[in-house]
Write a protein that holds these residues in place. Structure first.
Motif, mmCIF file in Angstrom:
data_model
loop_
_atom_site.group_PDB
_atom_site.id
_atom_site.type_symbol
_atom_site.label_atom_id
_atom_site.label_comp_id
_atom_site.label_asym_id
_atom_site.label_seq_id
_atom_site.Cartn_x
_atom_site.Cartn_y
_atom_site.Cartn_z
ATOM 1 N N ASP A 22 -0.315 -12.417 0.392
ATOM 2 C CA ASP A 22 0.400 -11.708 -0.665
ATOM 3 C C ASP A 22 0.971 -10.407 -0.096
ATOM 4 N N ILE A 23 1.968 -10.561 0.764
ATOM 5 C CA ILE A 23 2.530 -9.417 1.489
ATOM 6 C C ILE A 23 3.122 -8.361 0.550
ATOM 7 N N PRO A 24 3.880 -8.730 -0.493
ATOM 8 C CA PRO A 24 4.431 -7.681 -1.364
ATOM 9 C C PRO A 24 3.360 -6.769 -1.978
ATOM 10 N N ASN A 25 2.153 -7.291 -2.199
ATOM 11 C CA ASN A 25 1.098 -6.478 -2.796
ATOM 12 C C ASN A 25 0.143 -5.872 -1.773
ATOM 13 N N ALA A 26 0.458 -5.978 -0.500
ATOM 14 C CA ALA A 26 -0.413 -5.417 0.540
ATOM 15 C C ALA A 26 -0.724 -3.927 0.329
ATOM 16 N N PRO A 27 0.243 -3.097 -0.097
ATOM 17 C CA PRO A 27 -0.105 -1.690 -0.304
ATOM 18 C C PRO A 27 -1.168 -1.470 -1.381
ATOM 19 N N ARG A 28 -1.267 -2.397 -2.350
ATOM 20 C CA ARG A 28 -2.303 -2.277 -3.378
ATOM 21 C C ARG A 28 -3.638 -2.821 -2.869
ATOM 22 N N THR A 29 -3.587 -3.817 -1.989
ATOM 23 C CA THR A 29 -4.807 -4.458 -1.502
ATOM 24 C C THR A 29 -5.411 -3.736 -0.302
ATOM 25 N N LEU A 30 -4.577 -3.373 0.658
ATOM 26 C CA LEU A 30 -5.044 -2.795 1.920
ATOM 27 C C LEU A 30 -4.930 -1.276 1.891
ATOM 28 N N SER A 31 -6.061 -0.609 1.966
ATOM 29 C CA SER A 31 -6.060 0.852 1.864
ATOM 30 C C SER A 31 -5.286 1.523 2.996
ATOM 31 N N GLY A 32 -5.122 0.858 4.135
ATOM 32 C CA GLY A 32 -4.389 1.445 5.255
ATOM 33 C C GLY A 32 -2.885 1.251 5.198
ATOM 34 N N VAL A 33 -2.388 0.424 4.273
ATOM 35 C CA VAL A 33 -0.955 0.148 4.183
ATOM 36 C C VAL A 33 -0.334 1.050 3.121
ATOM 37 N N LEU A 34 0.678 1.785 3.529
ATOM 38 C CA LEU A 34 1.358 2.701 2.616
ATOM 39 C C LEU A 34 2.512 2.023 1.893
ATOM 40 N N SER A 35 3.267 1.160 2.611
ATOM 41 C CA SER A 35 4.401 0.483 1.989
ATOM 42 C C SER A 35 4.768 -0.773 2.769
ATOM 43 N N GLU A 37 8.285 -3.475 3.134
ATOM 44 C CA GLU A 37 9.670 -3.818 2.814
ATOM 45 C C GLU A 37 9.907 -5.240 3.308
ATOM 46 N N ILE A 38 10.103 -6.164 2.397
ATOM 47 C CA ILE A 38 10.351 -7.563 2.753
ATOM 48 C C ILE A 38 11.776 -7.666 3.304
ATOM 49 N N LEU A 39 11.916 -8.316 4.469
ATOM 50 C CA LEU A 39 13.221 -8.425 5.129
ATOM 51 C C LEU A 39 13.862 -9.804 4.987
ATOM 52 N N THR A 40 13.060 -10.818 4.680
ATOM 53 C CA THR A 40 13.592 -12.171 4.499
ATOM 54 C C THR A 40 13.124 -12.705 3.154
ATOM 55 N N ALA A 41 14.021 -13.357 2.456
ATOM 56 C CA ALA A 41 13.698 -13.863 1.115
ATOM 57 C C ALA A 41 13.180 -15.297 1.204
ATOM 58 N N VAL A 42 12.023 -15.456 1.837
ATOM 59 C CA VAL A 42 11.380 -16.771 1.931
ATOM 60 C C VAL A 42 9.925 -16.607 1.512
ATOM 61 N N PRO A 43 9.285 -17.700 1.120
ATOM 62 C CA PRO A 43 7.852 -17.600 0.820
ATOM 63 C C PRO A 43 7.066 -17.359 2.112
ATOM 64 N N TYR A 44 5.765 -17.290 1.987
ATOM 65 C CA TYR A 44 4.934 -17.076 3.169
ATOM 66 C C TYR A 44 4.982 -18.331 4.031
ATOM 67 N N GLU A 45 5.773 -18.259 5.086
ATOM 68 C CA GLU A 45 5.967 -19.369 6.019
ATOM 69 C C GLU A 45 6.509 -18.785 7.317
ATOM 70 N N PRO A 46 6.510 -19.570 8.408
ATOM 71 C CA PRO A 46 7.090 -19.053 9.648
ATOM 72 C C PRO A 46 8.520 -18.566 9.414
ATOM 73 N N GLY A 47 8.801 -17.391 9.949
ATOM 74 C CA GLY A 47 10.103 -16.770 9.763
ATOM 75 C C GLY A 47 10.095 -15.608 8.780
ATOM 76 N N LEU A 48 9.065 -15.536 7.913
ATOM 77 C CA LEU A 48 8.968 -14.400 6.996
ATOM 78 C C LEU A 48 8.821 -13.125 7.820
ATOM 79 N N ARG A 49 9.667 -12.130 7.499
ATOM 80 C CA ARG A 49 9.621 -10.841 8.200
ATOM 81 C C ARG A 49 9.513 -9.715 7.184
ATOM 82 N N TRP A 50 8.789 -8.669 7.575
ATOM 83 C CA TRP A 50 8.683 -7.481 6.732
ATOM 84 C C TRP A 50 8.388 -6.266 7.594
ATOM 85 N N ARG A 51 8.688 -5.093 7.054
ATOM 86 C CA ARG A 51 8.313 -3.822 7.686
ATOM 87 C C ARG A 51 7.103 -3.296 6.936
ATOM 88 N N GLU A 52 6.103 -2.931 7.695
ATOM 89 C CA GLU A 52 4.856 -2.435 7.119
ATOM 90 C C GLU A 52 4.615 -1.034 7.651
#
Length: 153
Positions: A22-35, A37-52
């Protein structure tokens, strides 16, 4: 550098997987993640990219992450690269004898393509970085476990 950390989670593998991916909710789940930004509009599968963006060593650090393997609900591999250092994170989720799951994270940092100065710094300060990374990984696993257990009710 390579680290391998695992922990028991009182939730089934499907529930742990749903939190882990659940990458979009990582900032709520993981105390070390501040934000995130999803870079690809695909579900969780190979090729999904994001900036953390995380707080590491007292400073903000942003990395671009990419899923290279996703075999629900058992394993995923995420890679990142920064300044010639390649980071690979492998999560595995397996059912355990206690009726829950074992969540395991293997993290590796390879500096083969990093500039010479970065390789020297890694050799000099690698132990400090390894200890700090282990603490961050343990916290991430604790945060994932807490959310999975909350969802499992």
């Amino acid at each position: 550098m390579q680290l391998d950390v695992s922990r028991h989670v009182n939730a089934n593998p499907d529930t742990v997987w749903s939190v882990l991916t659940d990458i979009p909710n990582a900032p709520r789940t993981l105390s070390g993640v501040l934000s995130v930004e999803i870079l690809t509009a695909v579900p969780y599968e190979p090729g999904l990219r994001w900036r953390e963006t995380r707080k590491m060593f007292g400073m903000k650090a942003t990395e671009e992450m990419m899923v290279t393997v996703a075999e629900p609900p058992h394993t995923t591999t995420i890679v990142a690269e920064n300044g010639g250092t390649e980071y690979t994170t492998v999560f595995t989720v397996t059912p355990d004898a206690e009726g829950g799951s074992t969540l395991r994270m293997t993290f590796a940092a390879e500096t083969a393509h990093a500039p010479a100065a970065a390789r020297v710094a890694t050799a000099l300060f690698g132990g400090i970085a390894k200890n700090a990374s282990r603490k961050a990984i343990e916290q991430d696993l604790a945060d994932i476990a807490a959310e999975a257990e909350r969802r499992a009710g």
